[in-house]
Design a protein around this motif. Structure first.
Motif, PDB file in Angstrom:
ATOM      1  N   THR A 123      -8.635   9.544  27.389  1.00 49.25           N
ATOM      2  CA  THR A 123      -7.610   8.797  26.654  1.00 49.25           C
ATOM      3  C   THR A 123      -6.572   9.742  26.072  1.00 49.25           C
ATOM      4  OG1 THR A 123      -9.320   7.236  26.076  1.00 49.25           O
ATOM      5  CG2 THR A 123      -7.261   7.047  24.894  1.00 49.25           C
ATOM      6  N   ARG A 124      -7.052  10.876  25.531  1.00 50.65           N
ATOM      7  CA  ARG A 124      -6.113  11.837  24.945  1.00 50.65           C
ATOM      8  C   ARG A 124      -5.156  12.365  26.013  1.00 50.65           C
ATOM      9  NH1 ARG A 124      -8.807  17.055  22.802  1.00 50.65           N
ATOM     10  NH2 ARG A 124      -8.116  17.781  24.844  1.00 50.65           N
TER      11      ARG A 124
ATOM     12  N   LYS B 136     -14.622  -0.350  27.733  1.00 51.94           N
ATOM     13  CA  LYS B 136     -13.809   0.872  27.790  1.00 51.94           C
ATOM     14  C   LYS B 136     -12.656   0.716  28.782  1.00 51.94           C
ATOM     15  CE  LYS B 136     -16.933   4.423  26.204  1.00 51.94           C
ATOM     16  NZ  LYS B 136     -17.978   5.356  26.577  1.00 51.94           N
TER      17      LYS B 136
ATOM     18  N   ASN C 196     -16.696  10.895  28.972  1.00 51.22           N
ATOM     19  CA  ASN C 196     -15.498  11.671  28.647  1.00 51.22           C
ATOM     20  C   ASN C 196     -14.334  10.780  28.214  1.00 51.22           C
ATOM     21  OD1 ASN C 196     -16.647  14.137  29.204  1.00 51.22           O
ATOM     22  ND2 ASN C 196     -16.212  13.961  31.387  1.00 51.22           N
ATOM     23  N   ALA C 197     -14.667   9.562  27.725  1.00 50.09           N
ATOM     24  CA  ALA C 197     -13.606   8.582  27.456  1.00 50.09           C
ATOM     25  C   ALA C 197     -12.544   9.120  26.508  1.00 50.09           C
ATOM     26  CB  ALA C 197     -14.210   7.308  26.901  1.00 50.09           C
ATOM     27  N   SER C 198     -12.973   9.783  25.412  1.00 52.15           N
ATOM     28  CA  SER C 198     -11.973  10.195  24.420  1.00 52.15           C
ATOM     29  C   SER C 198     -11.065  11.275  24.991  1.00 52.15           C
ATOM     30  CB  SER C 198     -12.652  10.681  23.146  1.00 52.15           C
ATOM     31  OG  SER C 198     -13.440  11.798  23.447  1.00 52.15           O
TER      32      SER C 198
ATOM     33  N   THR D 223      -8.624   0.867  27.751  1.00 54.11           N
ATOM     34  CA  THR D 223      -7.669   1.792  28.365  1.00 54.11           C
ATOM     35  C   THR D 223      -6.533   1.034  29.027  1.00 54.11           C
ATOM     36  OG1 THR D 223      -9.593   3.120  28.867  1.00 54.11           O
ATOM     37  CG2 THR D 223      -7.538   3.817  29.835  1.00 54.11           C
TER      38      THR D 223
END
Lengths: 83, 250
Positions: free
Chosen positions: A55-56, B220, A50-52, B224
Motif C-alpha cells: 500500500t505504501r 484487503k 506484505n499489505a502495508s 486497496t
C-alpha cells in the motif's frame, strides 16, 4: 469589460489551451494510477502479509504519477486567470 | 457574421452526432470484451454457464451506462433544446460543447467497465463457487469507473441548461471568449474522464480477478481497490473543477 476582436481571440485561445491542457493532462495520470492500483491489488492478494508495504509503495507511486496532473491543473489555472 | 437561428441548430445537431458517435465506440468495445470473456469462460467451465451468463449480462448493462448517457444527451440536443434567437452564440457553443463533453466523456468509463466485466467473467469461470462475491466486486468497480462519466453528464447538463442568453450589447471579443470557454469546458471534462475511467476499470478488473483466485483476501483487496480508485479519480476532479471555472467564472 469590453474586448476588441484581437484581445478576444488571444483570451479565447488561452481558455481553449486551458481546457485542452487539463483534459489531456488528466489522461496519463488517470491510466497510470489505475495501473499502479490494479497491480497493487494483485500483489496484496498474492502476498497479503506484505499489505502495508505494498500500500505504501502504491501511494508513493501514485503521488509521483499524479504530479503531471497537478502541473496541468496549475497551467490551466494560470491560463484562465492570468492572461 | 450575422447570427441566425440556424447557427444554434447546426451546433446542436453536430453536437448530437459527435456525442453518440464517439460515445458508442468504446461502449461497443467494452461490451464486446465482456461477451468474449464470458463465451470463453463457458467453454472452460460449461457447468457454470448460467452464472457466467448472468455475470456477463449484468456487466454489459453496467458497461453500457455511459453510452446511454451519451444517447440521452444526444436526444436532448435534438428534441430538448431552445432555438430562441436571444440565445445567440453562447447557446450555440454550449450545445456543441455539451455533445463534446458527453461523447468524449463516455470513452474511458465504458472501456474501464468493459475490462472490469471481462475479468469478472473470467474469474467466475475459474471459481464459480465465489461467483456472487466476484459479481458484487465487479459492480462496485464498474460504478466507481462510471463516476467520471457522471461528471461528464453533469457538465453536459449544465452546458445545456444553465448557460445564459447572450446579452444584446456585448463586444465581439467577449462573445468569442465566452463561446470558446464553453467549448474548452466540454473538452476539459471530455478528455479528463478518459484516463481515470480506464484506470479505475483496470483496478476493478484486477480486483475481480484476484477475488476469484484468493477469495480469503477479500477485505484487503477491496480496501486497496477503493484507495487506488479514489487516488486515480483525482485528475477527473481537477478536470471537473477546470470545466466549472470555464463555465461560470468567465
Amino acid at each position: 469589460m469590453n474586448l476588441t476582436l484581437a484581445q478576444g481571440i488571444v483570451k479565447a485561445s488561452a481558455l481553449l489551451g486551458a481546457g485542452l491542457c487539463m483534459g489531456m493532462g488528466a489522461l496519463g495520470p488517470g491510466i497510470g494510477e489505475g495501473f499502479v492500483a490494479g497491480k497493487a491489488c494483485e500483489g496484496i492478494a498474492r502476498s497479503p502479509e506484505n499489505a502495508s508495504l505494498i500500500t505504501r509503495t502504491m501511494l508513493v507511486g501514485q503521488a509521483v504519477s499524479e504530479s503531471t496532473g497537478i502541473y496541468s491543473l496549475v497551467i490551466a489555472l494560470l491560463l484562465i486567470f492570468s492572461t | 457574421m450575422a447570427f441566425s437561428i440556424e447557427h444554434i441548430q447546426i451546433a446542436a445537431y453536430l453536437g448530437a452526432g459527435i456525442c453518440v458517435g464517439i460515445g458508442a465506440v468504446t461502449t461497443g468495445i467494452g461490451s464486446g470484451i465482456i461477451a468474449g470473456e464470458g463465451a470463453y469462460g463457458i467453454v472452460k467451465q460449461p457447468k457454470a454457464n448460467e452464472q457466467i451468463f448472468r455475470t456477463m449480462l449484468i456487466g454489459q448493462a453496467a458497461a453500457q451506462t455511459a453510452g446511454i448517457f451519451a444517447l440521452v444527451i444526444s436526444m436532448l440536443l435534438i428534441y430538448g433544446r431552445s432555438d430562441a434567437p436571444e440565445g445567440g452564440w453562447f447557446k450555440a457553443a454550449a450545445y456543441l460543447a455539451a455533445g463534446l463533453a458527453m461523447g468524449l466523456g463516455s470513452v474511458g468509463p465504458s472501456l474501464g467497465a468493459g475490462y472490469a466485466g471481462g475479468q469478472a467473467c473470467k474469474s467466475v469461470a475459474r471459481m464459480p463457487k465465489h461467483g456472487n462475491a466476484i459479481m458484487g466486486n465487479m459492480l462496485i468497480g464498474q460504478a466507481l469507473s462510471q463516476t467520471s462519466a457522471i461528471f461528464a453528464l453533469v457538465v453536459a447538463f449544465l452546458l445545456m441548461y444553465s448557460v445564459p442568453n447572450q446579452p444584446a450589447d456585448i463586444s465581439i471579443g467577449r462573445i468569442i471568449v465566452k463561446s470558446v470557454a464553453l467549448i474548452a469546458a466540454g473538452l476539459s471534462i471530455g478528455f479528463g474522464t478518459l484516463g481515470p475511467g480506464t484506470g479505475i476499470g483496470y483496478v476493478a478488473g484486477k480486483a475481480s480477478d484476484m477475488m476469484g483466485r484468493f477469495p480469503n483476501e477479500k477485505p484487503k483487496i477491496m480496501r486497496t481497490m477503493f484507495l487506488g480508485a479514489a487516488v486515480s479519480e483525482s485528475t477527473a476532479i481537477y478536470s471537473l473543477v477546470v470545466a466549472f471555472l470555464l463555465i461560470f467564472a468567465l
